[in-house]
Design a protein around this motif. Sequence first.
Motif, PDB file in Angstrom:
ATOM      1  N   SER A   1       0.857  -1.179   0.000  1.00 39.74           N
ATOM      2  CA  SER A   1       0.000   0.000   0.000  1.00 39.74           C
ATOM      3  C   SER A   1       0.898   1.235   0.000  1.00 39.74           C
ATOM      4  O   SER A   1       1.873   1.304   0.745  1.00 39.74           O
ATOM      5  CB  SER A   1      -0.880  -0.007   1.254  1.00 39.74           C
ATOM      6  OG  SER A   1      -1.632   1.178   1.332  1.00 39.74           O
ATOM      7  N   LYS A   2       0.565   2.195  -0.859  1.00 40.60           N
ATOM      8  CA  LYS A   2       1.333   3.440  -0.932  1.00 40.60           C
ATOM      9  C   LYS A   2       0.445   4.596  -0.521  1.00 40.60           C
ATOM     10  O   LYS A   2      -0.699   4.681  -0.940  1.00 40.60           O
ATOM     11  CB  LYS A   2       1.878   3.653  -2.341  1.00 40.60           C
ATOM     12  CG  LYS A   2       2.848   2.561  -2.743  1.00 40.60           C
ATOM     13  CD  LYS A   2       3.394   2.788  -4.124  1.00 40.60           C
ATOM     14  CE  LYS A   2       4.355   1.661  -4.477  1.00 40.60           C
ATOM     15  NZ  LYS A   2       5.009   1.896  -5.753  1.00 40.60           N
ATOM     16  N   LEU A   3       0.979   5.476   0.305  1.00 44.16           N
ATOM     17  CA  LEU A   3       0.215   6.598   0.836  1.00 44.16           C
ATOM     18  C   LEU A   3       0.786   7.912   0.324  1.00 44.16           C
ATOM     19  O   LEU A   3       1.972   8.198   0.490  1.00 44.16           O
ATOM     20  CB  LEU A   3       0.282   6.581   2.376  1.00 44.16           C
ATOM     21  CG  LEU A   3      -0.341   7.766   3.103  1.00 44.16           C
ATOM     22  CD1 LEU A   3      -1.853   7.799   2.878  1.00 44.16           C
ATOM     23  CD2 LEU A   3      -0.008   7.714   4.580  1.00 44.16           C
ATOM     24  N   TRP A   4      -0.089   8.704  -0.317  1.00 46.37           N
ATOM     25  CA  TRP A   4       0.258  10.057  -0.757  1.00 46.37           C
ATOM     26  C   TRP A   4      -0.643  11.023  -0.006  1.00 46.37           C
ATOM     27  O   TRP A   4      -1.871  10.926  -0.089  1.00 46.37           O
ATOM     28  CB  TRP A   4       0.023  10.235  -2.256  1.00 46.37           C
ATOM     29  CG  TRP A   4       1.055   9.605  -3.118  1.00 46.37           C
ATOM     30  CD1 TRP A   4       2.215  10.176  -3.567  1.00 46.37           C
ATOM     31  CD2 TRP A   4       1.031   8.290  -3.664  1.00 46.37           C
ATOM     32  NE1 TRP A   4       2.906   9.283  -4.347  1.00 46.37           N
ATOM     33  CE2 TRP A   4       2.202   8.115  -4.424  1.00 46.37           C
ATOM     34  CE3 TRP A   4       0.138   7.225  -3.574  1.00 46.37           C
ATOM     35  CZ2 TRP A   4       2.499   6.948  -5.091  1.00 46.37           C
ATOM     36  CZ3 TRP A   4       0.428   6.059  -4.229  1.00 46.37           C
ATOM     37  CH2 TRP A   4       1.600   5.938  -4.984  1.00 46.37           C
ATOM     38  N   LEU A   5      -0.066  11.956   0.711  1.00 44.47           N
ATOM     39  CA  LEU A   5      -0.851  12.974   1.396  1.00 44.47           C
ATOM     40  C   LEU A   5      -0.888  14.269   0.610  1.00 44.47           C
ATOM     41  O   LEU A   5      -1.702  15.144   0.879  1.00 44.47           O
ATOM     42  CB  LEU A   5      -0.303  13.218   2.809  1.00 44.47           C
ATOM     43  CG  LEU A   5      -0.359  11.984   3.720  1.00 44.47           C
ATOM     44  CD1 LEU A   5       0.302  12.276   5.048  1.00 44.47           C
ATOM     45  CD2 LEU A   5      -1.793  11.519   3.913  1.00 44.47           C
ATOM     46  N   GLU A   6       0.025  14.398  -0.351  1.00 40.84           N
ATOM     47  CA  GLU A   6       0.024  15.528  -1.277  1.00 40.84           C
ATOM     48  C   GLU A   6       0.574  15.031  -2.610  1.00 40.84           C
ATOM     49  O   GLU A   6       1.299  14.040  -2.660  1.00 40.84           O
ATOM     50  CB  GLU A   6       0.840  16.701  -0.735  1.00 40.84           C
ATOM     51  CG  GLU A   6       2.268  16.345  -0.329  1.00 40.84           C
ATOM     52  CD  GLU A   6       2.969  17.490   0.372  1.00 40.84           C
ATOM     53  OE1 GLU A   6       3.779  18.151  -0.295  1.00 40.84           O
ATOM     54  OE2 GLU A   6       2.682  17.716   1.553  1.00 40.84           O
ATOM     55  N   PRO A   7       0.230  15.691  -3.706  1.00 41.03           N
ATOM     56  CA  PRO A   7       0.665  15.230  -5.030  1.00 41.03           C
ATOM     57  C   PRO A   7       2.193  15.103  -5.123  1.00 41.03           C
ATOM     58  O   PRO A   7       2.924  15.917  -4.575  1.00 41.03           O
ATOM     59  CB  PRO A   7       0.153  16.326  -5.970  1.00 41.03           C
ATOM     60  CG  PRO A   7      -0.945  16.995  -5.233  1.00 41.03           C
ATOM     61  CD  PRO A   7      -0.590  16.898  -3.774  1.00 41.03           C
ATOM     62  N   ASP A   8       2.622  14.060  -5.805  1.00 40.85           N
ATOM     63  CA  ASP A   8       4.041  13.831  -6.104  1.00 40.85           C
ATOM     64  C   ASP A   8       4.923  13.607  -4.887  1.00 40.85           C
ATOM     65  O   ASP A   8       6.137  13.665  -4.997  1.00 40.85           O
ATOM     66  CB  ASP A   8       4.609  14.987  -6.947  1.00 40.85           C
ATOM     67  CG  ASP A   8       3.841  15.185  -8.237  1.00 40.85           C
ATOM     68  OD1 ASP A   8       3.433  14.163  -8.841  1.00 40.85           O
ATOM     69  OD2 ASP A   8       3.634  16.340  -8.639  1.00 40.85           O
ATOM     70  N   THR A   9       4.341  13.358  -3.692  1.00 42.85           N
ATOM     71  CA  THR A   9       5.145  13.103  -2.503  1.00 42.85           C
ATOM     72  C   THR A   9       4.647  11.832  -1.822  1.00 42.85           C
ATOM     73  O   THR A   9       3.599  11.834  -1.171  1.00 42.85           O
ATOM     74  CB  THR A   9       5.049  14.283  -1.501  1.00 42.85           C
ATOM     75  OG1 THR A   9       5.410  15.480  -2.169  1.00 42.85           O
ATOM     76  CG2 THR A   9       5.971  14.061  -0.321  1.00 42.85           C
ATOM     77  N   LEU A  10       5.402  10.747  -1.996  1.00 40.68           N
ATOM     78  CA  LEU A  10       5.046   9.481  -1.370  1.00 40.68           C
ATOM     79  C   LEU A  10       5.346   9.580   0.125  1.00 40.68           C
ATOM     80  O   LEU A  10       6.487   9.783   0.529  1.00 40.68           O
ATOM     81  CB  LEU A  10       5.846   8.339  -2.005  1.00 40.68           C
ATOM     82  CG  LEU A  10       5.582   6.941  -1.473  1.00 40.68           C
ATOM     83  CD1 LEU A  10       4.131   6.538  -1.707  1.00 40.68           C
ATOM     84  CD2 LEU A  10       6.518   5.947  -2.139  1.00 40.68           C
ATOM     85  N   ALA A  11       4.303   9.442   0.952  1.00 38.48           N
ATOM     86  CA  ALA A  11       4.459   9.586   2.408  1.00 38.48           C
ATOM     87  C   ALA A  11       4.839   8.273   3.082  1.00 38.48           C
ATOM     88  O   ALA A  11       5.386   8.286   4.173  1.00 38.48           O
ATOM     89  CB  ALA A  11       3.171  10.131   3.018  1.00 38.48           C
TER      90      ALA A  11
ATOM     91  N   GLU B   1       5.039   3.545   2.546  1.00 43.44           N
ATOM     92  CA  GLU B   1       4.672   2.267   1.939  1.00 43.44           C
ATOM     93  C   GLU B   1       4.592   1.237   3.042  1.00 43.44           C
ATOM     94  O   GLU B   1       5.411   1.262   3.964  1.00 43.44           O
ATOM     95  CB  GLU B   1       5.725   1.815   0.923  1.00 43.44           C
ATOM     96  CG  GLU B   1       5.818   2.661  -0.310  1.00 43.44           C
ATOM     97  CD  GLU B   1       6.798   2.077  -1.323  1.00 43.44           C
ATOM     98  OE1 GLU B   1       6.572   0.938  -1.759  1.00 43.44           O
ATOM     99  OE2 GLU B   1       7.764   2.763  -1.648  1.00 43.44           O
TER     100      GLU B   1
END
Length: 114
Positions: free
Chosen positions: A25-35, A37
């Motif tokens: 699972s990958k979490l993005w809290l803002e565009p283009d920034t992976l928060a 995995e």
Amino acid sequence: MTFEKSNESPHHFFAQLAGNWRGTSKLWLEPDTLAGETPIVGTIQLILEGRFALFLYQSSIEGEAQHGMFTFGYNTLLDRYETSWVDSFSQQHRHHVLHRQRDRERLLGPRLLP
């Protein structure tokens, strides 16, 4: 009620999803920034005579357990897949529309469990 059995029917597609799944699972809290995995495990089962697929899953975010429920359906009036889900992370309900061919293929990722 009987459903179309061809390989291209939405109900055949749902049947292909049924089973146990494991992945990342990958979490993005803002565009283009992976928060972050994290591993995710879940089970997809057919419900309501195969008209819908239900994905129950669990994962974690920053070490805290997370759980969710994701429902796939097919809107025959608008000729499109639709999904909705709730989870313990955001505590909000979401609804998305999937465009049949393009998004259908993206949903079938690596299936690691039999």
